[in-house]
Design a protein around this motif. Structure first.
Motif, mmCIF file in Angstrom:
data_model
loop_
_atom_site.group_PDB
_atom_site.id
_atom_site.type_symbol
_atom_site.label_atom_id
_atom_site.label_comp_id
_atom_site.label_asym_id
_atom_site.label_seq_id
_atom_site.Cartn_x
_atom_site.Cartn_y
_atom_site.Cartn_z
ATOM 1 N N ASN A 1 10.189 -0.507 -9.435
ATOM 2 C CA ASN A 1 10.825 -2.170 -8.458
ATOM 3 C C ASN A 1 10.181 -2.537 -8.230
ATOM 4 N N GLN A 2 9.287 -3.095 -8.046
ATOM 5 C CA GLN A 2 8.414 -4.126 -7.146
ATOM 6 C C GLN A 2 8.179 -4.975 -6.759
ATOM 7 N N GLU A 3 9.057 -5.496 -7.462
ATOM 8 C CA GLU A 3 9.748 -7.105 -6.732
ATOM 9 C C GLU A 3 10.480 -5.779 -5.306
ATOM 10 N N GLU A 4 11.254 -5.284 -5.587
ATOM 11 C CA GLU A 4 12.360 -5.225 -5.101
ATOM 12 C C GLU A 4 11.142 -4.278 -3.373
ATOM 13 N N MET A 5 10.413 -3.647 -3.909
ATOM 14 C CA MET A 5 9.041 -3.506 -2.690
ATOM 15 C C MET A 5 8.279 -4.594 -1.968
ATOM 16 N N PHE A 6 7.846 -5.123 -3.269
ATOM 17 C CA PHE A 6 7.089 -6.220 -2.384
ATOM 18 C C PHE A 6 8.222 -7.191 -1.069
ATOM 19 N N GLU A 7 9.487 -7.172 -1.297
ATOM 20 C CA GLU A 7 9.731 -7.841 -0.292
ATOM 21 C C GLU A 7 9.775 -7.419 0.667
ATOM 22 N N LYS A 8 10.358 -6.408 0.147
ATOM 23 C CA LYS A 8 10.596 -4.993 1.553
ATOM 24 C C LYS A 8 9.324 -4.663 3.141
ATOM 25 N N LEU A 9 8.660 -4.951 1.472
ATOM 26 C CA LEU A 9 6.852 -4.742 3.116
ATOM 27 C C LEU A 9 6.809 -6.525 3.107
ATOM 28 N N PHE B 1 -4.923 -5.366 -3.386
ATOM 29 C CA PHE B 1 -4.579 -3.417 -2.610
ATOM 30 C C PHE B 1 -2.987 -3.385 -2.843
ATOM 31 N N VAL B 2 -2.421 -4.561 -2.514
ATOM 32 C CA VAL B 2 -1.488 -4.601 -2.536
ATOM 33 C C VAL B 2 -0.631 -4.390 -3.702
ATOM 34 N N ASP B 3 -1.171 -5.474 -3.783
ATOM 35 C CA ASP B 3 -0.679 -5.776 -5.473
ATOM 36 C C ASP B 3 -0.272 -4.237 -6.472
ATOM 37 N N GLY B 4 -1.697 -3.846 -6.564
ATOM 38 C CA GLY B 4 -2.322 -1.829 -7.112
ATOM 39 C C GLY B 4 -1.603 -0.798 -6.005
ATOM 40 N N PHE B 5 -1.307 -1.003 -5.396
ATOM 41 C CA PHE B 5 -0.276 0.093 -4.472
ATOM 42 C C PHE B 5 0.616 -0.197 -4.752
ATOM 43 N N ILE B 6 1.499 -1.022 -4.696
ATOM 44 C CA ILE B 6 3.041 -1.293 -5.148
ATOM 45 C C ILE B 6 3.028 -1.075 -6.660
ATOM 46 N N ALA B 7 2.268 -1.326 -7.228
ATOM 47 C CA ALA B 7 2.240 -1.193 -8.773
ATOM 48 C C ALA B 7 1.875 0.320 -9.030
ATOM 49 N N LYS B 8 0.955 0.959 -8.556
ATOM 50 C CA LYS B 8 0.874 2.674 -8.301
ATOM 51 C C LYS B 8 2.506 3.679 -8.542
ATOM 52 N N ASN B 9 2.529 2.900 -6.777
ATOM 53 C CA ASN B 9 3.907 3.890 -5.809
ATOM 54 C C ASN B 9 5.314 3.411 -6.165
ATOM 55 N N PHE B 10 5.113 1.948 -7.040
ATOM 56 C CA PHE B 10 6.683 1.596 -7.772
ATOM 57 C C PHE B 10 6.868 0.531 -8.120
ATOM 58 N N PRO B 11 6.574 1.347 -9.884
ATOM 59 C CA PRO B 11 6.277 0.980 -10.490
ATOM 60 C C PRO B 11 7.420 0.181 -11.546
#
Length: 254
Positions: free
Chosen positions: A200-208, A188-198
């Motif tokens: 800069n996914q790595e940056e958002m994953f790190e931020k979360l 779910f987290v991966d899908g949320f990031i891919a959908k909303n932050f296509p």
């Protein structure tokens, strides 16, 4: 320690993420797992992993918001030693932006779904001498989180259902506890990031990840390890308790 050999376990929403991890590890500890899920493909993937690891399990297609369907499945299983109320859906929004349809959907699955399983399971546990109930709450049940109005409401309800069930059935050898995870790295987290932050996914994953003081998200297997303990005979003195597993989020952010 923590053997579940001979136990019958029902896990809702075990097609992926935390539910899948719990189903797999309960089976590894000897429980026969019954997976209640609306996603047949995902449930069968979980079941395949259970069997490949030497466990035993069954899949039941089930919409937990449908009480008659839930009762029919539980009565067919008959004996339930462990109930894991894990099925749930997320939602982002405030009281202003949340639509009535989204609010009702959260209620039907996250609250009524838990109630339906409790309603169907508790008579069976009483009939067979007791059992362990574990509800999946959230840190959102215990503190305010921005843009999680309906979701937080639902998890607060789950937390209070945990407390009242523990009190109401303490003399029936039924324990009821809950787990409150912070952010867990699931599909779910991966899908949320891919959908909303296509872009800069790595940056958002790190931020979360760094919203937890410990500096990372939890692994589903870490939640499952706590679930095993709370469902085991070693935890029979524990009831009416919520367990934050949050990388320090609640205490160190307060």
């Amino acid at each position: 320690m923590f053997s579940l050999k001979g136990k019958i376990a029902v896990i809702t929403g075990a097609g992926s993420g935390i539910g899948r991890a719990i189903a797999v590890v309960l089976a590894e500890q000897g429980a026969v797992v019954h997976i209640l899920e609306v996603d047949e493909k995902a449930a069968n993937e979980t079941l395949k992993t259970v069997i490949e690891n030497g466990g035993k399990g069954y899949f039941h297609w089930c919409d937990v918001s449908n009480q008659s369907a839930v009762v029919e499945i539980f009565n067919r299983i008959d004996r339930v030693d462990i109930l894991i109320n894990n099925a749930g859906v997320a939602h982002i929004g405030t009281a202003e932006s949340t639509s009535e349809a989204d609010f009702d959907r959260i209620y039907r699955i996250n609250i009524k779904g838990v109630y339906n399983c409790l309603h169907a399971c508790i008579p069976l546990m009483k009939k067979h001498g007791g059992g362990r109930i574990l509800n999946m709450a959230s840190i959102a049940a215990s503190l305010g989180i921005s843009d999680r109005f309906a979701y937080s409401m639902s998890k607060a309800a789950v937390l209070n259902m945990t407390l009242t069930v523990a009190k109401d059935f303490i003399n029936d050898n039924i324990t009821c506890n809950s787990i409150s995870p912070a952010r867990v790295h699931t599909p779910f987290v991966d899908g949320f990031i891919a959908k909303n932050f296509p872009d800069n996914q790595e940056e958002m994953f790190e931020k979360l990840s760094k919203t937890q003081p410990i500096g990372r998200m939890a692994k589903p297997e870490e939640i499952a390890a706590l679930a095993v303990y709370l469902c085991s005979d070693e935890a029979q003195f524990i009831t009416g308790t919520d367990y934050p597993i949050d990388g320090g989020f609640i205490k160190l952010n307060s």
